[in-house]
Design an enzyme around this catalytic site. Structure first.
Site, PDB file in Angstrom:
ATOM      1  N   ARG A   1     -15.156 -35.685  -2.247  1.00  0.00           N
ATOM      2  CA  ARG A   1     -16.252 -34.503  -1.688  1.00  0.00           C
ATOM      3  C   ARG A   1     -16.845 -35.273  -0.603  1.00  0.00           C
ATOM      4  NH1 ARG A   1     -20.174 -32.642  -6.534  1.00  0.00           N
ATOM      5  NH2 ARG A   1     -18.716 -31.532  -7.689  1.00  0.00           N
TER       6      ARG A   1
ATOM      7  N   ASP B   1     -35.119 -26.754  -6.274  1.00  0.00           N
ATOM      8  CA  ASP B   1     -33.824 -27.597  -6.162  1.00  0.00           C
ATOM      9  C   ASP B   1     -33.882 -28.762  -5.303  1.00  0.00           C
ATOM     10  OD1 ASP B   1     -30.752 -26.889  -7.799  1.00  0.00           O
ATOM     11  OD2 ASP B   1     -30.945 -28.070  -5.948  1.00  0.00           O
TER      12      ASP B   1
END
Ligand SMILES: C[S@@+](CC[C@H](N)C(=O)[O-])C[C@H]1O[C@@H](n2cnc3c(N)ncnc32)[C@H](O)[C@@H]1O
Length: 288
Positions: free
Chosen positions: A48, A158
């Protein structure tokens, strides 16, 4: 010591990630977001973050770590890349059945002066909060009047700014349309050129904002229900226990807490919260 074999390097290209570098990245992620990364996640971390190294023209993870340490924006970017945002509409349908059949009847007399408030904590891109909206708006337009009359307020938060922007945008790919069962799909999802958008009636109920669950919460009110699903799996027991107690404190007496399908309450909340089905709990009416 580097865990990667020469074969790994050939297959991957790019910079290798040593054990020490992985531990350093994991420690920073834990410090920022309380997310715990097991050593088996090293390959995932490497894959990632590799693109980010290339974008920043960094030769190795050592230089990346130095950058992340001194640059708060880069730390935020690292969190964006290392969080898992998988979600879908009507995920764990039994929660929405409970909301509709057990909780909504309790809220019938509510009005703008005493709004129904629900929090999607760790909302990802919004599928959860819009499923709540569709559930409350119901299956025909007449029924939907209720949500307006009851002053329903849905909050989606979030840690990821990108996810919060997605909630605000409320547009999704065509392929996800079939996650929404009829008649909700027909009423509350509007086809666009590239996919579909959530209908304004549902969108207008939702306020989205960035929030790290382990920082100070901005709420000046309690919630009638909290969805905190499929995020606690990323935290260690201590962090889970701390979060659970804060969530319970943020519920009104009688309020509902929904957690993810593989999650369990681990704190003393499990002794006093009343289970009302798989991964669903009510706060006792007598508890302030
Ligand atoms: C797997 S998704 C769950 C989405 C949705 N609740 C569901 O169940 O479908 C987990 C979300 O938690 C967010 N997250 C991770 N750590 C967080 C933290 N410390 N504070 C707030 N959100 C966090 C991630 O950005 C991600 O969008």
């Amino acid at each position: 010591m580097n865990q990667l074999t020469p074969l790994d390097r050939d297959l991957w290209g790019g910079a290798p990630l040593t054990d020490a570098e992985f531990r350093e990245i994991a420690a920073m992620l834990h410090q920022e977001a309380r997310i715990s990364l097991a050593p088996q996640k090293a390959t995932l971390v490497r894959s990632r973050l590799s693109r980010r190294l290339r974008e920043k023209e960094l030769k190795n993870f050592g230089d990346y770590i130095l950058l992340v340490r001194r640059d708060a924006n880069e730390r935020r970017q690292m969190i964006e890349l290392l969080t898992t945002n998988h979600t879908h509409f009507f995920r764990e349908q039994h929660h929405f059945n409970h909301l509709r059949n057990e909780m909504m009847p309790l809220w019938r007399g509510r009005s703008m002066r005493e709004p129904v408030r629900i929090w999607s904590a760790a909302s990802s891109s919004g599928e959860e909060v819009y499923t709540i909206a569709m559930t409350l708006l119901g299956q025909d337009l007449r029924e939907a009047q209720w949500a307006r009359g009851a002053g329903v307020q849905l909050f989606a938060t979030d840690i990821s700014e990108e996810m919060v922007s997605a909630v605000r945008k409320a547009e999704y790919p065509k392929g996800h349309l079939e996650q929404i069962p009829q008649p909700w799909r027909k009423l509350w999802a509007k086809e666009t050129r590239d996919g579909f958008a959530i209908a304004p009636e549902a969108r207008n109920l939702v306020t989205a904002s960035q929030l790290n669950l382990f920082e100070r919460w901005p709420w000046r009110h309690s919630f009638d229900a909290i969805f905190c699903r499929n995020v606690m799996i990323y935290f260690n027991e201590e962090a889970k226990a701390e979060l659970e107690m804060r969530l319970v404190a943020q519920l009104v007496p009688g309020g509902a807490l929904y957690i993810g399908h593989s999650e369990r309450l681990v704190s003393k909340a499990k002794d006093f919260m009343i289970p009302c089905g798989h991964t669903m709990y009510r706060k006792p009416e007598t508890m302030r």
